[in-house]
Design a protein around this motif. Structure first.
Motif, PDB file in Angstrom:
ATOM      1  N   UNK A  11       0.792  -1.269   0.046  1.00 57.34           N
ATOM      2  CA  UNK A  11       0.129  -0.177   0.036  1.00 57.34           C
ATOM      3  C   UNK A  11       0.790   1.124  -0.012  1.00 57.34           C
ATOM      4  N   UNK A  12       2.269   1.315   0.291  1.00 57.69           N
ATOM      5  CA  UNK A  12       3.092   2.207   0.064  1.00 57.69           C
ATOM      6  C   UNK A  12       3.438   2.844  -1.366  1.00 57.69           C
ATOM      7  N   UNK A  13       2.606   3.825  -1.937  1.00 61.88           N
ATOM      8  CA  UNK A  13       2.772   4.113  -3.411  1.00 61.88           C
ATOM      9  C   UNK A  13       2.774   5.877  -3.174  1.00 61.88           C
ATOM     10  N   UNK A  30      11.917   6.756   2.418  1.00 64.10           N
ATOM     11  CA  UNK A  30      10.420   6.911   2.232  1.00 64.10           C
ATOM     12  C   UNK A  30      10.040   6.541   3.605  1.00 64.10           C
ATOM     13  N   UNK A  31       8.548   6.876   3.514  1.00 65.32           N
ATOM     14  CA  UNK A  31       7.771   5.927   4.444  1.00 65.32           C
ATOM     15  C   UNK A  31       7.786   4.557   4.534  1.00 65.32           C
ATOM     16  N   UNK A  32       7.500   3.973   3.353  1.00 65.88           N
ATOM     17  CA  UNK A  32       7.512   2.653   3.122  1.00 65.88           C
ATOM     18  C   UNK A  32       8.776   1.781   3.751  1.00 65.88           C
ATOM     19  N   UNK A 116      10.854   1.844  -1.652  1.00 62.11           N
ATOM     20  CA  UNK A 116      10.111   0.514  -2.023  1.00 62.11           C
ATOM     21  C   UNK A 116       9.737   0.502  -3.584  1.00 62.11           C
ATOM     22  N   UNK A 117       9.831  -0.414  -4.102  1.00 60.87           N
ATOM     23  CA  UNK A 117       9.504  -0.128  -5.652  1.00 60.87           C
ATOM     24  C   UNK A 117       8.249   0.207  -6.055  1.00 60.87           C
TER      25      UNK A 117
END
Length: 120
Positions: A11-13, A30-32, A116-117
């Motif tokens: 859900x990390x986008x 990042x957040x992810x 994350x990708x």
């Protein structure tokens, strides 16, 4: 450590909040990646990726693909490649033991940002 699944990370986008790495202040994440490091007790992996950016061979690549594969015996192998089709390996290491909760994870580094990708 709470259970972590790949679905938890999916859900990390896009990046909401950015974090500056404490050892390599040039690096952001990042957040992810923050969520992954916290939930998987994997700040060691984040530190490894950020600190290895000081190696000239790794630093020269603006885009990197980092993969951590955890074997059945709980040993692990982080590998960094250049992200191209033939994936020239820039770094790899054998780790005798890890409690990392996933069988594998892929993390990207692009222009001094660890992400994350799904956040690209």
């Amino acid at each position: 450590m709470t259970k972590l699944t790949p679905a938890d990370l999916a859900h990390f986008t896009g990046a909401g909040e950015w974090y500056r790495h404490g050892l390599n202040r040039r690096m952001l994440y990042t957040d992810g990646v923050q969520y992954l490091a916290e939930k998987a007790s994997a700040y060691w992996l984040l530190d490894k990726i950020a600190c290895l950016q000081l190696e000239p061979k790794i630093r020269a690549e603006e885009f990197q693909v980092w993969r951590l594969n955890v074997m059945d015996d709980r040993s692990a192998r982080p590998v960094c490649d250049d992200g191209n089709d033939n994936g020239a390996v820039l770094y790899s290491e054998d780790i005798d033991f890890t409690d990392f909760p996933l069988d594998q994870i892929t993390i990207w580094v692009e222009d001094d940002v660890i992400l994350l990708p799904s956040e690209h």
